[in-house]
Design a protein around this motif. Structure first.
Motif, PDB file in Angstrom:
ATOM      1  N   GLU A  41       0.805  -1.217   0.000  1.00  0.00           N
ATOM      2  CA  GLU A  41       0.000   0.000   0.000  1.00  0.00           C
ATOM      3  C   GLU A  41       0.840   1.271   0.000  1.00  0.00           C
ATOM      4  O   GLU A  41       0.313   2.372  -0.184  1.00  0.00           O
ATOM      5  CB  GLU A  41      -0.936   0.011   1.226  1.00  0.00           C
ATOM      6  N   THR A  42       2.151   1.143   0.229  1.00  0.00           N
ATOM      7  CA  THR A  42       3.025   2.320   0.218  1.00  0.00           C
ATOM      8  C   THR A  42       3.018   2.951  -1.168  1.00  0.00           C
ATOM      9  O   THR A  42       3.085   2.247  -2.170  1.00  0.00           O
ATOM     10  CB  THR A  42       4.462   1.920   0.601  1.00  0.00           C
ATOM     11  N   TYR A  43       2.932   4.280  -1.214  1.00  0.00           N
ATOM     12  CA  TYR A  43       2.837   4.964  -2.513  1.00  0.00           C
ATOM     13  C   TYR A  43       4.191   5.034  -3.194  1.00  0.00           C
ATOM     14  O   TYR A  43       5.206   5.341  -2.570  1.00  0.00           O
ATOM     15  CB  TYR A  43       2.300   6.382  -2.329  1.00  0.00           C
ATOM     16  N   PHE A  44       4.189   4.731  -4.474  1.00  0.00           N
ATOM     17  CA  PHE A  44       5.374   4.961  -5.315  1.00  0.00           C
ATOM     18  C   PHE A  44       4.912   5.286  -6.718  1.00  0.00           C
ATOM     19  O   PHE A  44       4.022   4.625  -7.269  1.00  0.00           O
ATOM     20  CB  PHE A  44       6.296   3.744  -5.379  1.00  0.00           C
ATOM     21  N   ASP A  45       5.538   6.294  -7.298  1.00  0.00           N
ATOM     22  CA  ASP A  45       5.344   6.586  -8.709  1.00  0.00           C
ATOM     23  C   ASP A  45       6.605   7.273  -9.216  1.00  0.00           C
ATOM     24  O   ASP A  45       7.339   7.912  -8.452  1.00  0.00           O
ATOM     25  CB  ASP A  45       4.133   7.482  -8.945  1.00  0.00           C
ATOM     26  N   PHE A  46       6.875   7.126 -10.501  1.00  0.00           N
ATOM     27  CA  PHE A  46       8.023   7.784 -11.089  1.00  0.00           C
ATOM     28  C   PHE A  46       7.788   9.292 -11.157  1.00  0.00           C
ATOM     29  O   PHE A  46       6.649   9.763 -11.299  1.00  0.00           O
ATOM     30  CB  PHE A  46       8.285   7.245 -12.494  1.00  0.00           C
ATOM     31  N   THR A  47       8.866  10.055 -11.060  1.00  0.00           N
ATOM     32  CA  THR A  47       8.780  11.496 -11.244  1.00  0.00           C
ATOM     33  C   THR A  47       8.523  11.805 -12.718  1.00  0.00           C
ATOM     34  O   THR A  47       8.697  10.945 -13.585  1.00  0.00           O
ATOM     35  CB  THR A  47      10.086  12.179 -10.804  1.00  0.00           C
ATOM     36  N   ASP A  48       8.102  13.030 -12.990  1.00  0.00           N
ATOM     37  CA  ASP A  48       7.876  13.422 -14.387  1.00  0.00           C
ATOM     38  C   ASP A  48       9.146  13.242 -15.211  1.00  0.00           C
ATOM     39  O   ASP A  48       9.106  12.775 -16.358  1.00  0.00           O
ATOM     40  CB  ASP A  48       7.405  14.882 -14.454  1.00  0.00           C
ATOM     41  N   GLU A  49      10.278  13.619 -14.619  1.00  0.00           N
ATOM     42  CA  GLU A  49      11.552  13.484 -15.322  1.00  0.00           C
ATOM     43  C   GLU A  49      11.850  12.024 -15.631  1.00  0.00           C
ATOM     44  O   GLU A  49      12.294  11.677 -16.730  1.00  0.00           O
ATOM     45  CB  GLU A  49      12.677  14.081 -14.484  1.00  0.00           C
ATOM     46  N   ASN A  50      11.577  11.155 -14.662  1.00  0.00           N
ATOM     47  CA  ASN A  50      11.855   9.737 -14.881  1.00  0.00           C
ATOM     48  C   ASN A  50      10.833   9.078 -15.801  1.00  0.00           C
ATOM     49  O   ASN A  50      11.150   8.066 -16.442  1.00  0.00           O
ATOM     50  CB  ASN A  50      11.943   8.994 -13.548  1.00  0.00           C
ATOM     51  N   TYR A  51       9.613   9.632 -15.874  1.00  0.00           N
ATOM     52  CA  TYR A  51       8.656   9.092 -16.846  1.00  0.00           C
ATOM     53  C   TYR A  51       9.158   9.304 -18.270  1.00  0.00           C
ATOM     54  O   TYR A  51       8.916   8.479 -19.162  1.00  0.00           O
ATOM     55  CB  TYR A  51       7.278   9.698 -16.656  1.00  0.00           C
ATOM     56  N   THR A  52       9.876  10.403 -18.484  1.00  0.00           N
ATOM     57  CA  THR A  52      10.494  10.602 -19.797  1.00  0.00           C
ATOM     58  C   THR A  52      11.469   9.473 -20.086  1.00  0.00           C
ATOM     59  O   THR A  52      11.539   8.946 -21.208  1.00  0.00           O
ATOM     60  CB  THR A  52      11.221  11.957 -19.845  1.00  0.00           C
ATOM     61  N   ARG A  53      12.237   9.061 -19.075  1.00  0.00           N
ATOM     62  CA  ARG A  53      13.168   7.944 -19.233  1.00  0.00           C
ATOM     63  C   ARG A  53      12.406   6.625 -19.416  1.00  0.00           C
ATOM     64  O   ARG A  53      12.838   5.754 -20.172  1.00  0.00           O
ATOM     65  CB  ARG A  53      14.092   7.866 -18.019  1.00  0.00           C
ATOM     66  N   VAL A  54      11.279   6.475 -18.706  1.00  0.00           N
ATOM     67  CA  VAL A  54      10.466   5.270 -18.860  1.00  0.00           C
ATOM     68  C   VAL A  54      10.037   5.098 -20.311  1.00  0.00           C
ATOM     69  O   VAL A  54      10.174   4.010 -20.896  1.00  0.00           O
ATOM     70  CB  VAL A  54       9.227   5.328 -17.943  1.00  0.00           C
ATOM     71  N   TYR A  55       9.511   6.174 -20.911  1.00  0.00           N
ATOM     72  CA  TYR A  55       9.045   6.094 -22.294  1.00  0.00           C
ATOM     73  C   TYR A  55      10.210   5.808 -23.251  1.00  0.00           C
ATOM     74  O   TYR A  55      10.045   5.072 -24.233  1.00  0.00           O
ATOM     75  CB  TYR A  55       8.344   7.390 -22.689  1.00  0.00           C
ATOM     76  N   LYS A  56      11.376   6.376 -22.952  1.00  0.00           N
ATOM     77  CA  LYS A  56      12.537   6.130 -23.803  1.00  0.00           C
ATOM     78  C   LYS A  56      12.963   4.664 -23.715  1.00  0.00           C
ATOM     79  O   LYS A  56      13.319   4.039 -24.729  1.00  0.00           O
ATOM     80  CB  LYS A  56      13.691   7.047 -23.392  1.00  0.00           C
ATOM     81  N   ILE A  57      12.935   4.108 -22.509  1.00  0.00           N
ATOM     82  CA  ILE A  57      13.287   2.704 -22.322  1.00  0.00           C
ATOM     83  C   ILE A  57      12.316   1.809 -23.087  1.00  0.00           C
ATOM     84  O   ILE A  57      12.718   0.900 -23.820  1.00  0.00           O
ATOM     85  CB  ILE A  57      13.292   2.342 -20.824  1.00  0.00           C
ATOM     86  N   LEU A  58      11.014   2.060 -22.943  1.00  0.00           N
ATOM     87  CA  LEU A  58      10.013   1.215 -23.590  1.00  0.00           C
ATOM     88  C   LEU A  58      10.059   1.332 -25.106  1.00  0.00           C
ATOM     89  O   LEU A  58       9.694   0.390 -25.818  1.00  0.00           O
ATOM     90  CB  LEU A  58       8.617   1.573 -23.079  1.00  0.00           C
ATOM     91  N   SER A  59      10.528   2.484 -25.614  1.00  0.00           N
ATOM     92  CA  SER A  59      10.591   2.672 -27.068  1.00  0.00           C
ATOM     93  C   SER A  59      11.621   1.761 -27.726  1.00  0.00           C
ATOM     94  O   SER A  59      11.618   1.602 -28.941  1.00  0.00           O
ATOM     95  CB  SER A  59      10.902   4.137 -27.398  1.00  0.00           C
ATOM     96  N   LYS A  60      12.472   1.152 -26.932  1.00  0.00           N
ATOM     97  CA  LYS A  60      13.511   0.274 -27.475  1.00  0.00           C
ATOM     98  C   LYS A  60      12.976  -1.128 -27.774  1.00  0.00           C
ATOM     99  O   LYS A  60      13.679  -1.936 -28.379  1.00  0.00           O
ATOM    100  CB  LYS A  60      14.678   0.165 -26.490  1.00  0.00           C
TER     101      LYS A  60
END
Length: 261
Positions: A40-59
C-alpha cells in the motif's frame, strides 16, 4: 501450526555454534512488510523519470514491454535512494502490463536489486579467491572496525551498508570494493580508511580515466612499468554506413518481420 514450523525448520540452513556461515545471497527471496515497505506504500516515477520510462520502452516492440523490466527496476531503485520497495515493483508491473509476480521474480533473482533499505554508500566487498588471497579479509575487518558494523549491517546514521559479495570482475586489481556504482581497487587498510572518511565528508574520490580508481596510484590495470603493449592506440572501429537509417527511425515492432521471424 507446530507441524508447519517443524517443516519450515527442516528447510532453513543452520550453523553450528561459533561457526561463521558465508551467505551466497544478499536477501531473502520473499517479502516482509515493514512500516516503509508495504504493497500500500505509494510509489510513482517522477515526471523526469517518466520521460526515461518512455525512452526505455521505445527500445522494445509494443508487445514485448516486459523486456524493460530490468532497466525500469534500476530506474525505480535509483529514484528511491538505492533500494526497491514492493510498491515500486508493482508500479513497474503495471507499466509493462504483467503480473506483479513476474517482476518480483526478477528483482529477487538479480543481486543488483536491493529489496531492503541500504545506506547512502553501499559497500560491496569482493571476497572471492583472488581478492581473498590479496587481503580482502583485512579490508573487511578494517571496514567493520572503522564503521562499527558487521557484514550485512548498516551504520546507525544510514551512511554505510557493508555486504560481502562474490566476484566483481576486477581480479587484476584485488582487493577491491564496489561503492554504489564505482570500483575502488588495489586497497590497503590505510587507503580503505581514507576512502571511508572521504565519503563521510561527502567527497568520495573521483573515478579515474577508465571508470575505476586503483587506490595505489596506478592507472587502470597498468603495472608499475605503465603501458607496455598496444602502444599505437586502440584499433580503428569498423566503418558503418551513416545513411543506414535514412528516411526515419526503425520501428521496433517491425524488427522481427524484417528478420524473417
Amino acid at each position: 501450526m507446530l507441524s508447519a514450523a517443524r517443516h519450515l525448520s527442516r528447510r532453513l540452513p543452520t550453523a553450528a555454534a561459533g561457526v561463521q556461515v558465508r551467505s551466497m545471497g544478499h536477501a531473502q527471496s520473499f517479502h516482509i512488510n515493514t512500516p516503509d515497505n508495504t504493497p500500500e506504500t505509494y510509489f510513482d516515477f517522477t515526471d523526469e523519470n517518466y520521460t526515461r520510462v518512455y525512452k526505455i520502452l521505445s527500445k522494445y516492440p509494443a508487445n514485448y514491454k516486459q523486456s524493460g523490466i530490468i532497466p525500469l527496476l534500476d530506474l525505480a531503485q535509483r529514484q528511491h535512494g538505492g533500494w526497491l520497495p514492493v510498491a515500486a515493483m508493482d508500479k513497474v508491473a503495471q507499466i509493462v502490463e504483467v503480473d506483479p509476480a513476474r517482476v518480483y521474480e526478477v528483482a529477487s533473482f538479480y543481486t543488483m536489486f536491493n529489496r531492503t533499505k541500504v545506506g547512502k554508500y553501499f559497500i560491496q566487498l569482493c571476497g572471492t579467491t583472488p581478492c581473498m588471497i590479496c587481503g580482502s579479509e583485512d579490508i573487511k575487518k578494517t571496514i567493520e572496525k572503522h564503521l562499527g558494523i558487521k557484514n550485512g549491517e548498516t551504520t546507525k546514521d544510514g551512511f554505510f551498508t557493508l555486504l560481502e559479495v562474490e566476484c566483481l570482475g576486477a581480479c587484476a586489481n584485488a582487493p577491491m570494493i564496489q561503492l554504489n556504482d564505482d570500483y575502488y581497487e588495489c586497497l590497503t587498510a590505510k587507503t580503505t580508511v581514507e576512502l571511508l572518511e572521504a565519503c563521510k565528508a561527502g567527497k568520495p574520490p573521483a573515478m579515474g580515466k577508465w571508470g575505476s580508481l586503483p587506490m595505489n596510484g596506478q592507472v587502470s590495470c597498468e603495472g608499475p612499468l605503465g603501458k607496455t603493449s598496444l602502444l599505437d592506440g586502440p584499433p580503428a572501429p569498423p566503418k558503418v554506413d551513416v545513411e543506414r537509417f535514412k528516411g526515419g527511425e526503425v520501428d521496433p515492432a517491425s524488427v522481427k518481420a524484417h528478420m524473417g521471424y
